[in-house]
Design a protein around this motif. Structure first.
Motif, mmCIF file in Angstrom:
data_model
loop_
_atom_site.group_PDB
_atom_site.id
_atom_site.type_symbol
_atom_site.label_atom_id
_atom_site.label_comp_id
_atom_site.label_asym_id
_atom_site.label_seq_id
_atom_site.Cartn_x
_atom_site.Cartn_y
_atom_site.Cartn_z
ATOM 1 N N ALA A 1 1.237 3.884 11.415
ATOM 2 C CA ALA A 1 1.423 4.714 12.611
ATOM 3 C C ALA A 1 2.738 4.362 13.309
ATOM 4 O O ALA A 1 2.856 4.437 14.536
ATOM 5 N N LYS A 2 3.726 3.978 12.512
ATOM 6 C CA LYS A 2 5.037 3.599 13.046
ATOM 7 C C LYS A 2 6.100 3.983 12.032
ATOM 8 O O LYS A 2 5.873 3.906 10.820
ATOM 9 N N ARG A 3 7.245 4.396 12.508
ATOM 10 C CA ARG A 3 8.324 4.793 11.594
ATOM 11 C C ARG A 3 9.239 3.595 11.317
ATOM 12 O O ARG A 3 9.746 2.964 12.236
ATOM 13 N N TYR A 4 9.438 3.333 10.042
ATOM 14 C CA TYR A 4 10.324 2.263 9.608
ATOM 15 C C TYR A 4 11.493 2.862 8.841
ATOM 16 O O TYR A 4 11.319 3.788 8.040
ATOM 17 N N GLY A 5 12.676 2.296 9.085
ATOM 18 C CA GLY A 5 13.806 2.615 8.232
ATOM 19 C C GLY A 5 13.735 1.766 6.979
ATOM 20 O O GLY A 5 12.952 0.810 6.902
ATOM 21 N N ILE A 6 14.544 2.083 5.988
ATOM 22 C CA ILE A 6 14.508 1.335 4.725
ATOM 23 C C ILE A 6 14.781 -0.145 4.958
ATOM 24 O O ILE A 6 14.165 -1.011 4.321
ATOM 25 N N ASP A 7 15.669 -0.466 5.920
ATOM 26 C CA ASP A 7 15.980 -1.868 6.198
ATOM 27 C C ASP A 7 14.760 -2.627 6.700
ATOM 28 O O ASP A 7 14.715 -3.862 6.607
ATOM 29 N N LEU B 1 0.837 -1.200 0.000
ATOM 30 C CA LEU B 1 0.000 0.000 0.000
ATOM 31 C C LEU B 1 0.872 1.250 0.000
ATOM 32 O O LEU B 1 0.599 2.215 -0.738
ATOM 33 N N ALA B 2 1.928 1.251 0.806
ATOM 34 C CA ALA B 2 2.848 2.396 0.835
ATOM 35 C C ALA B 2 3.512 2.592 -0.527
ATOM 36 O O ALA B 2 3.726 3.723 -0.975
ATOM 37 N N ALA B 3 3.823 1.475 -1.208
ATOM 38 C CA ALA B 3 4.425 1.565 -2.545
ATOM 39 C C ALA B 3 3.452 2.215 -3.528
ATOM 40 O O ALA B 3 3.845 3.019 -4.382
ATOM 41 N N ALA B 4 2.167 1.866 -3.402
ATOM 42 C CA ALA B 4 1.159 2.453 -4.296
ATOM 43 C C ALA B 4 0.969 3.937 -4.014
ATOM 44 O O ALA B 4 0.580 4.696 -4.907
ATOM 45 N N LEU B 5 1.240 4.355 -2.783
ATOM 46 C CA LEU B 5 1.068 5.754 -2.386
ATOM 47 C C LEU B 5 2.337 6.582 -2.538
ATOM 48 O O LEU B 5 2.320 7.797 -2.369
ATOM 49 N N ALA B 6 3.457 5.927 -2.853
ATOM 50 C CA ALA B 6 4.744 6.617 -2.909
ATOM 51 C C ALA B 6 4.810 7.604 -4.065
ATOM 52 O O ALA B 6 4.174 7.419 -5.105
ATOM 53 N N GLU C 1 7.276 7.896 4.379
ATOM 54 C CA GLU C 1 6.142 8.675 4.879
ATOM 55 C C GLU C 1 4.815 7.939 4.696
ATOM 56 O O GLU C 1 4.036 7.860 5.660
ATOM 57 N N PRO C 2 4.519 7.394 3.507
ATOM 58 C CA PRO C 2 3.258 6.662 3.402
ATOM 59 C C PRO C 2 3.173 5.455 4.329
ATOM 60 O O PRO C 2 2.105 5.162 4.879
ATOM 61 N N LEU C 3 4.303 4.764 4.562
ATOM 62 C CA LEU C 3 4.279 3.618 5.466
ATOM 63 C C LEU C 3 4.039 4.079 6.904
ATOM 64 O O LEU C 3 3.370 3.394 7.684
ATOM 65 N N ARG C 4 4.556 5.245 7.266
ATOM 66 C CA ARG C 4 4.297 5.795 8.603
ATOM 67 C C ARG C 4 2.813 6.099 8.772
ATOM 68 O O ARG C 4 2.223 5.809 9.819
ATOM 69 N N VAL C 5 2.201 6.659 7.714
ATOM 70 C CA VAL C 5 0.776 6.977 7.776
ATOM 71 C C VAL C 5 -0.054 5.696 7.893
ATOM 72 O O VAL C 5 -1.020 5.636 8.669
ATOM 73 N N VAL C 6 0.332 4.664 7.154
ATOM 74 C CA VAL C 6 -0.431 3.414 7.143
ATOM 75 C C VAL C 6 -0.306 2.657 8.460
ATOM 76 O O VAL C 6 -1.294 2.124 8.984
#
Length: 418
Positions: free
Chosen positions: A342-348, A315-320, A335-340
């Motif tokens: 509610a947590k911050r992820y690093g690229i790893d 979903l984050a990829a579709a919103l990127a 940013e989209p993954l944080r919105v989806v």
């Protein structure tokens, strides 16, 4: 609203929004003025030809379909447009046999015997003049015989598997340009560049105008929405316009589909004004009516027996935020993954998911290009992006308002000075 009145508006709406087919009439065509202007400049310039390329679903065929209408609107009548759709089995011979079936010439001949009858004439398909094995010079010679300026559109050229066809089309363009033939070839296909579409193109660079079709801007999508509802004699709330534009991801097919479904929802509820509740109904309808291949590909990509974030990452990829060819970098998911989630992820935290989405195991829903640490990704089928977003809304992974906000953030970022 009486049933007869509902039928009236449904018919108007179905004529205004056509998600299942490219636009084929000038009065239904929206946006793409810059690309259309470039095509017309090619047509008016003897010796020039065009290659239109870009992602699938961005409106390349619709642009080609309205060339004839556009020329007539400019009171330019000395043209005839022929479009040929390629298949995987198409060859240079089969392409031109198909084209010349649509072109004809007038053959004059004398009446038989010693009579006072005037000379007669007959219209003959130009395909009758083709030799068994067609060369680029045969094509050039026959196009020179056509009375009116022929515009030959060869669509879906990327589907052709025969490499010789690509080389021979390039030879044809060179011959037409060298002999200053009053004819125009327009080659259309799904590609990232002209190199992907036509081989041996270096020798014809001066004769070719490369026209990239990017995704539509928000303003162009809004033109589709506004023109369609106006034609259907319906009104639409501004919030609905904005949501349809954001959900469409710059793809005209999805703008047509969501507008049509939202309009049908309004009519079923005895209204000619499309409200926010109708866009929610449209999302539900679009997800439920999606092609089985789209649903199967999505399910294969996100399925796992263990707790995971495959759905969220996709979903984050579709919103990127993407570039003009639909590619995004891994960092664009933050940013989209944080919105989806509610947590911050690093690229790893999600790079493994992106790589797996490019694998056979997960149906190759994404494709990857570039070098290590500089990889870029995009959906193999652009129509998948809006489906993933609407599926995410339906499953309450994200709200419609968050989708709009992310879209607006991406637009502001693209427009900000470097």
């Amino acid at each position: 609203m009486e049933q007869q009145e509902k039928y009236f508006y449904q018919a108007k709406l179905s004529g205004a929004f056509t998600p299942s087919a490219p636009v084929n009439r000038l009065d239904l065509f929206s946006g793409r003025k810059a690309q259309l202007d470039r095509v017309l400049n090619v047509i008016f310039q003897r010796g020039q030809h065009a290659v239109i390329y870009g992602e699938r679903g961005v409106g390349k065929t619709s642009l080609a379909n309205i060339i004839s209408d556009w020329l007539k609107s400019l009171e330019q009548h000395n043209y005839q447009v022929v479009r040929y759709n390629c298949a995987a089995t198409s060859t240079f011979d089969s392409i031109w046999q198909g084209v010349f079936k649509e072109l004809s010439f007038v053959r004059n001949f004398q009446a038989a015997g010693f009579t006072n009858q005037p000379d007669q004439s007959a219209t003959v398909p130009m395909s009758m003049l083709l030799p068994t094995k067609i060369s680029s010079e045969d094509v050039r010679f026959l196009l020179q015989q056509v009375g009116r300026h022929p515009i030959v559109v060869i669509d879906e050229f990327d589907r052709v598997k025969d490499q010789a066809a690509s080389t021979l089309v390039a030879d044809t363009i060179k011959s037409l340009s060298d002999h200053s033939v009053d004819a125009t070839l327009i080659i259309i296909g799904v590609a990232d560049s002209i190199d992907d579409l036509i081989a041996e193109h270096r020798s014809i660079e001066r004769a070719i105008v490369q026209i990239q079709m990017p995704r539509m801007s928000d303003d162009e999508v809004l033109q589709i929405i506004d023109k369609g509802f106006q034609r259907a004699e319906m009104t639409v709330e501004n919030s609905v316009r904005i949501h349809i534009s954001a959900l469409s991801q710059g793809l005209p097919h999805n703008a047509h589909e969501l507008s049509l479904c939202a309009g049908f929802s309004a009519i079923e509820n005895d209204r000619t004004n499309v409200e926010f509740s109708d866009i929610q109904a449209a999302i539900k309808s679009a997800v439920e009516n999606a092609q089985q291949t789209i649903v199967s590909t999505y399910t294969r990509a996100v399925s796992s027996p263990h707790q995971n974030i495959y759905k969220e990452v996709l979903l984050a990829a579709a919103l990127a935020r993407t570039d003009e060819l639909g590619y995004f970098a891994a960092a664009d998911l933050k940013e989209p993954l944080r919105v989806v989630t509610a947590k911050r992820y690093g690229i790893d935290g999600y790079m493994r998911h992106l790589r797996e989405f490019c694998s056979e195991q997960r149906g190759k829903i994404l494709e990857q290009k570039g070098e290590r640490r500089r990889f870029r990704f995009r959906f193999r089928d652009s129509i998948m992006e809006p489906f993933v977003i609407m599926r995410g809304i339906k499953e309450r992974l994200i709200s419609e308002e968050s989708v709009v906000e992310l879209e607006q953030q991406a637009t502001r970022t693209l427009q900000s000075p470097v």
